[in-house]
Enzyme design. Structure first.
Site, PDB file in Angstrom:
ATOM      1  N   GLY A  85      52.047  68.107  18.325  1.00 19.78           N
ATOM      2  CA  GLY A  85      52.915  67.809  19.476  1.00 19.78           C
ATOM      3  C   GLY A  85      54.209  67.175  18.986  1.00 19.78           C
ATOM      4  CB  SER A 110      58.819  61.828  24.264  1.00 22.84           C
ATOM      5  OG  SER A 110      57.857  62.166  25.218  1.00 22.84           O
ATOM      6  CE  LYS A 124      48.809  55.825  27.371  1.00 20.54           C
ATOM      7  NZ  LYS A 124      49.891  54.842  27.643  1.00 20.54           N
ATOM      8  CE  LYS A 138      49.732  54.708  31.529  1.00 19.88           C
ATOM      9  NZ  LYS A 138      51.127  55.226  31.473  1.00 19.88           N
ATOM     10  CG  ASP A 163      49.840  51.907  29.458  1.00 18.35           C
ATOM     11  OD1 ASP A 163      49.159  52.879  29.089  1.00 18.35           O
ATOM     12  OD2 ASP A 163      51.081  51.949  29.604  1.00 18.35           O
ATOM     13  CD  GLU A 176      48.858  63.846  30.690  1.00 20.13           C
ATOM     14  OE1 GLU A 176      48.036  64.288  31.513  1.00 20.13           O
ATOM     15  OE2 GLU A 176      48.889  64.226  29.520  1.00 20.13           O
TER      16      GLU A 176
END
Ligand SMILES: NC(=O)C1=CN([C@@H]2O[C@H](COP(=O)(O)OP(=O)(O)OC[C@H]3O[C@@H](n4cnc5c(N)ncnc54)[C@H](O)[C@@H]3O)[C@@H](O)[C@H]2O)C=CC1
Ligand SMILES: O=C(CO)COP(=O)(O)O
Length: 325
Positions: free
Chosen positions: A9, A12, A107, A189, A242, A278
Site C-alpha cells: 500500500g 498515505s 482499521k 472510533k 484514537d 473506513e
C-alpha cells in the site's frame, strides 16, 4: 535493526509508516498499484500523489504490486491498504507472505464475516507472527516525524514484542495481547467520528459537542467491556487516544464524512469518491456485532441509518437525545 521490511500500500498510511520505519530498517520496499507513484518514489524519492512536499528517505524503494511479491529479503510485511482490500491481497500473496511477521494498520471490519484484519490475515496465511498497529496516528503527521502513540496488538511473545518495539521505536507504544479488541477500537472510533461529524452539523456549541462525545465514548466502552479480554484497553492509545483524535479533528476523513452528510453536501455515492472512508464500510458490521452481543448501541445505529438513507440527521439526533441514557 531489521534488514528489510515490506509495506503493501503506497497510499498515505503506507508511505508514512515506510518513512517512519525506514530510520530503523536497512531497506523498506513499498508496493503500490500505480506506476507513476512507484516511479516518483524510485526516481525522485517523493510520493507525489500523497506527500508531494516530503522527501522520502533514500532506503525506501517502491515496486509495482503483483501477486508475485518480491519480499524474500523482508523479515516483516506491513499491510497498509483499505480493509476492503486485505483479504484479496493476502490470499493472492499467501506463498510470499509465509514465514513473515505480518502487521496490519488497517482499521476495518469484514462483512458479513465480522472478522478483523488480523483474523483475516491469520485465516488466509496461517502465519503465527501477527500484529496490529492502531492509535492516534494521522498519516501526514507520522510522515513528518511528529510524536504519536500507538497500541501494538500482539501475542505476549517477548521476541516478537522486541521486534515491534524496535521497528516502531519512533512511536510511544503500549501493548495488548487482545488483537481483536485493539482492532475493534479502531473500527468503533471511525463510526463515532462519523456520528460526531453528523451531530456537529446540527449542534455547533461546545457543551453539545462534548456531551455527544461522552455519549459516544460511553457506548464504545459498553461494547468493549463486553468483548475485550484486555481490561486496560480503555486507556490505551488505540482506544481513548484514537477515539478523541478522530472524533474531534476535521482532518479525519470519517469525521468530515459525517459533517458533509449532516450538512447534506454529499449523499451515499461518496463511496465512489476514491477516498478511504473506513467507518462507512464498517458500521453495518458493528450494528450486527452489537445485536449478536445483545448490546444497545443507539449511536452506531444512528450512523448506520443515516448513511443508509433511512433517516435525516436532525430527526435522528433528536431521537438520540430523547433516548439518551
Ligand atoms: N491515513 C491515515 O491517517 C491512517 C490510515 N489508517 C488506515 O490505513 C488503511 C489504509 O488507509 P490510507 O492509507 O489512509 O488510505 P489511502 O486511500 O490514503 O491509500 C490506500 C492505498 O492503498 C492502495 N491499494 C488499494 N488496493 C490495493 C491493492 N489491492 N494492492 C496494492 N495497493 C492497493 C491504493 O492504491 C492507495 O494508494 C486504512 O484502513 C486506514 O484506516 C490508519 C491510521 C491512520
Ligand atoms: O485512523 C486515523 C487516525 O488515527 C485516520 O482517520 P480517518 O480515516 O478518519 O482519516
Amino acid at each position: 535493526m531489521i534488514p528489510a521490511v515490506g509495506v503493501i500500500g503506497a497510499g498515505s498510511m503506507g508511505t508514512a509508516i515506510a518513512q517512519s520505519i525506514s530510520r530503523r530498517a536497512g531497506e523498506v520496499i513499498v508496493f503500490g498499484r500505480r506506476q507513476e507513484v512507484v516511479d516518483s518514489i524510485n526516481t525522485d524519492n517523493y510520493n507525489k500523489r500523497y506527500f508531494p512536499g516530503l522527501r522520502l528517505n533514500p532506503n525506501i524503494r517502491a515496486r509495482l504490486m503483483s501477486d508475485r511479491l518480491d519480499i524474500a529479503d523482508c523479515a516483516a510485511v506491513i499491510i497498509a491498504v483499505p480493509s476492503s482490500e486485505v483479504r484479496a491481497i493476502v490470499n493472492a500473496t499467501h506463498d510470499e507472505l509465509t514465514g513473515k511477521i505480518l502487521i496490519t494498520v488497517a482499521k476495518g471490519l469484514e462483512y458479513p464475516s465480522l472478522k478483523t484484519m488480523s483474523e483475516i490475515i491469520r485465516e488466509e496465511t496461517g502465519n503465527p507472527d501477527l500484529a496490529c498497529f492502531s492509535g492516534p496516528t494521522f498519516a501526514d503527521e507520522i510522515a513528518y516525524g511528529h510524536i504519536a502513540g500507538a497500541t501494538i496488538g500482539v501475542d505476549d511473545d517477548p521476541l516478537l514484542r522486541t521486534t515491534m518495539s524496535d521497528m516502531f521505536s519512533e512511536f510511544i507504544l503500549d501493548f495488548s495481547d487482545d488483537l481483536r479488541a485493539v482492532e475493534l477500537c479502531g473500527v468503533l472510533k471511525n463510526v463515532y467520528a462519523i456520528g460526531t461529524g453528523m451531530w456537529d452539523s446540527v449542534y455547533g456549541n461546545h457543551n453539545e459537542h462534548y456531551t455527544f462525545l461522552n455519549m459516544c465514548y460511553k457506548e464504545m466502552c459498553t461494547f468493549l467491556k463486553a468483548i475485550s479480554l484486555d481490561e486496560d484497553i480503555f486507556t490505551k492509545f488505540c482506544c481513548f487516544g484514537d477515539f478523541s483524535l478522530t472524533a474531534n479533528v476535521d482532518k479525519s476523513r470519517n469525521r468530515t464524512l459525517g459533517l458533509m452528510v449532516g450538512k447534506k453536501i454529499v449523499k451515499t455515492p461518496y463511496l465512489e469518491s476514491g477516498v478511504t472512508f473506513e467507518g462507512s464500510r464498517s458500521v453495518k458490521g458493528i450494528v450486527e456485532l452489537a445485536k449478536n452481543h445483545n448490546i444497545g448501541m443507539p449511536i452506531a445505529r444512528f450512523v448506520y441509518d443515516v448513511l443508509s438513507g433511512n433517516n435525516n440527521v436532525r430527526e435522528s439526533v433528536d431521537t438520540l437525545i430523547r433516548k439518551a441514557p
